[in-house]
Design a protein around this motif. Structure first.
Motif, short mmCIF file in Angstrom:
data_model
loop_
_atom_site.label_atom_id
_atom_site.label_comp_id
_atom_site.label_asym_id
_atom_site.label_seq_id
_atom_site.Cartn_x
_atom_site.Cartn_y
_atom_site.Cartn_z
N UNK A 43 -8.45 1.76 0.54
CA UNK A 43 -8.77 1.36 1.73
C UNK A 43 -7.94 0.02 2.02
N UNK A 44 -8.36 -0.80 0.99
CA UNK A 44 -7.62 -2.33 1.07
C UNK A 44 -6.37 -2.29 0.94
N UNK A 45 -5.64 -1.50 0.24
CA UNK A 45 -4.19 -1.37 0.12
C UNK A 45 -3.69 -0.79 1.21
N UNK A 46 -4.17 0.09 1.92
CA UNK A 46 -3.45 0.92 2.98
C UNK A 46 -3.60 -0.36 4.23
N UNK A 47 -4.78 -1.14 4.38
CA UNK A 47 -4.71 -2.08 5.58
C UNK A 47 -3.74 -3.28 5.06
N UNK A 48 -3.67 -3.61 3.79
CA UNK A 48 -2.79 -4.79 3.35
C UNK A 48 -1.18 -4.47 3.78
N UNK A 49 -0.94 -2.98 3.40
CA UNK A 49 0.46 -2.60 3.76
C UNK A 49 0.86 -2.65 5.11
N UNK A 50 -0.06 -2.42 6.09
CA UNK A 50 -0.07 -2.65 7.30
C UNK A 50 0.22 -4.16 7.82
N UNK A 51 -0.81 -5.17 7.31
CA UNK A 51 -0.67 -6.30 7.52
C UNK A 51 0.73 -7.05 6.89
N UNK A 52 1.07 -6.41 5.57
CA UNK A 52 2.26 -6.92 5.11
C UNK A 52 3.66 -6.18 5.80
N UNK A 53 3.81 -4.99 6.24
CA UNK A 53 4.90 -4.74 7.39
C UNK A 53 5.02 -5.35 8.29
N UNK A 57 0.61 -10.71 6.52
CA UNK A 57 0.09 -11.23 4.88
C UNK A 57 1.10 -10.67 4.02
N UNK A 58 0.96 -11.12 2.71
CA UNK A 58 2.07 -11.12 1.62
C UNK A 58 1.08 -10.74 0.46
N UNK A 59 1.58 -9.79 -0.29
CA UNK A 59 1.00 -9.36 -1.44
C UNK A 59 2.00 -9.74 -2.69
N UNK A 60 1.70 -10.58 -3.69
CA UNK A 60 2.60 -10.94 -4.94
C UNK A 60 1.74 -10.30 -5.99
N UNK A 61 2.45 -9.76 -6.97
CA UNK A 61 1.99 -9.24 -8.16
C UNK A 61 2.60 -9.94 -9.31
N UNK A 62 1.64 -10.42 -10.38
CA UNK A 62 2.23 -11.06 -11.51
C UNK A 62 2.73 -10.28 -12.43
N UNK A 63 4.01 -10.94 -13.26
CA UNK A 63 4.55 -10.37 -14.19
C UNK A 63 4.57 -10.90 -15.46
N UNK A 64 4.76 -10.30 -16.35
CA UNK A 64 4.99 -10.79 -17.76
C UNK A 64 3.47 -11.15 -18.50
N UNK A 65 2.27 -10.49 -17.76
CA UNK A 65 1.22 -10.87 -18.45
C UNK A 65 0.59 -9.38 -18.73
#
Length: 114
Positions: A43-53, A57-65
């Motif tokens: 549910x959170x992912x769906x709503x964040x996708x709408x907001x990001x599109x 909002x912006x979603x940043x994923x850490x890498x290399x950890x």
């Protein structure tokens, strides 16, 4: 002070709760947001996708950890949109209950100090 601007994109309950939680924070871990709002990951992912599109909002994923985390934040445009939406809601509430205008003005003054 931000001009009132109602947003039908922000207004649905889950998106409004997400935006209200993010507004006073620079960024929030996805898991902390999920837990604080008691939403499922999907549910959170769906709503964040709408907001990001929409650029709110912006979603940043850490890498290399070993255990990457996702971080969520309002964009500068998103912050303005949320503030404008909240101002529009205050205007609507003031029209519905004119006696509440003192409270609305106090909230506006407090927000302007931030």
């Amino acid at each position: 002070m931000t001009a009132p601007q109602f947003s039908s994109l922000i207004h649905p309950e889950q998106r409004m709760r997400i935006c209200a939680f993010l507004l006073p924070n620079d960024e929030v871990a996805f898991t902390a947001l999920r837990d604080a709002l008691a939403l499922s990951e999907s549910a959170l992912s769906r709503q964040l996708k709408v907001l990001a599109d929409a650029g709110i909002a912006a979603v940043a994923r850490e890498k290399g950890v070993p255990r990457p985390r996702a971080w969520v934040a309002l964009t500068p445009e998103g912050r303005e949109a949320v503030r404008g939406h909240l101002a529009a809601l205050r205007d609507i509430a003031a029209q519905a209950d004119p006696g509440a205008s003192d409270t609305v003005e106090a909230a506006d003054r407090k927000a302007a100090l931030r």
